[in-house]
Design a protein around this motif. Sequence first.
Motif, short mmCIF file in Angstrom:
data_model
loop_
_atom_site.label_atom_id
_atom_site.label_comp_id
_atom_site.label_asym_id
_atom_site.label_seq_id
_atom_site.Cartn_x
_atom_site.Cartn_y
_atom_site.Cartn_z
N GLY A 62 0.83 -1.20 0.00
CA GLY A 62 0.00 0.00 0.00
C GLY A 62 0.86 1.24 0.00
N ARG A 63 0.24 2.39 0.18
CA ARG A 63 0.96 3.65 0.17
C ARG A 63 1.75 3.79 1.47
N VAL A 64 3.06 3.74 1.36
CA VAL A 64 3.94 3.80 2.53
C VAL A 64 4.97 4.90 2.30
N VAL A 65 5.10 5.80 3.27
CA VAL A 65 6.11 6.84 3.25
C VAL A 65 7.20 6.46 4.26
N SER A 66 8.43 6.37 3.80
CA SER A 66 9.54 5.99 4.68
C SER A 66 10.47 7.18 4.90
N VAL A 67 10.93 7.33 6.12
CA VAL A 67 11.95 8.33 6.47
C VAL A 67 13.25 7.57 6.69
N ALA A 68 14.24 7.85 5.84
CA ALA A 68 15.51 7.12 5.89
C ALA A 68 16.53 7.89 6.72
N TYR A 69 17.38 7.13 7.41
CA TYR A 69 18.45 7.71 8.21
C TYR A 69 19.79 7.16 7.74
N LEU A 70 20.80 8.00 7.81
CA LEU A 70 22.17 7.62 7.49
C LEU A 70 22.94 7.46 8.79
N ALA A 71 23.56 6.30 8.96
CA ALA A 71 24.37 6.03 10.15
C ALA A 71 25.84 5.99 9.74
N ILE A 72 26.68 6.72 10.46
CA ILE A 72 28.12 6.77 10.16
C ILE A 72 28.89 6.53 11.44
N ALA A 73 29.83 5.58 11.38
CA ALA A 73 30.69 5.33 12.54
C ALA A 73 31.82 4.41 12.11
N PRO A 74 33.03 4.59 12.67
CA PRO A 74 34.12 3.67 12.39
C PRO A 74 34.01 2.43 13.28
#
Length: 212
Positions: A62-74
């Motif tokens: 169905g109609r889905v809105v996603s909020v994406a996150y960027l994860a950065i770490a060594p």
Amino acid sequence: MERGVEPYEGDPALPGGFLNNVEEGILAAAHRELREEADLDASRLHLEQLGAYGEPGRDPRGRVVSVAYLAIAPGLPEPVAGTDAAGAFWTPVEEVLSGRLKLAFDHQQIVADGVERARAKLEHSALAAAFCAETFTIAELQKVYEAVWGVQLDPRNFYRKVQGVPGFIVPAGAERRTTKGRPARLFRAGPRTVLHPPLVRPDTPMTNEVDQ
């Protein structure tokens, strides 16, 4: 992660899921999903909102809105699959960007956007130094830029540009012999977090592979 449920059961995808309830915040949900699906502690990562994705048809449910996150770490630990994930693993971004690894939903586009954000952050922030040891050579810092940008950098030009950004790196007062030639000077991260002038990446693609 390898999806353990439909849709796209068995296909690789980014970890994610729905909000638990109307009171759960989006960032809190991102932390929870990373823990549940990959056993990663988001509190130990640099986590920032990447963008919203809501094109019709991106999810067959169905109609889905996603909020994406960027994860950065060594030094990230190995992910461990949980909840509705059948498996969890790291993979070089080039596998996704080249299309050799097909991701479920529109996650191919999300990865491409995340990589571009990470590459841009190295132009304007001192983030690259976090992926080096406490003290490092400029050659070691250059390898970080080459891996993220996917380009071959000229050592002399890179040295000049890095030294031209006040407060980016500072001398550590020591040297390290890395070859039979002259010892390399050691540096550590300086106080500046925003680079001015920025280290602008070249447009030339790498001719040999790098680890990412």
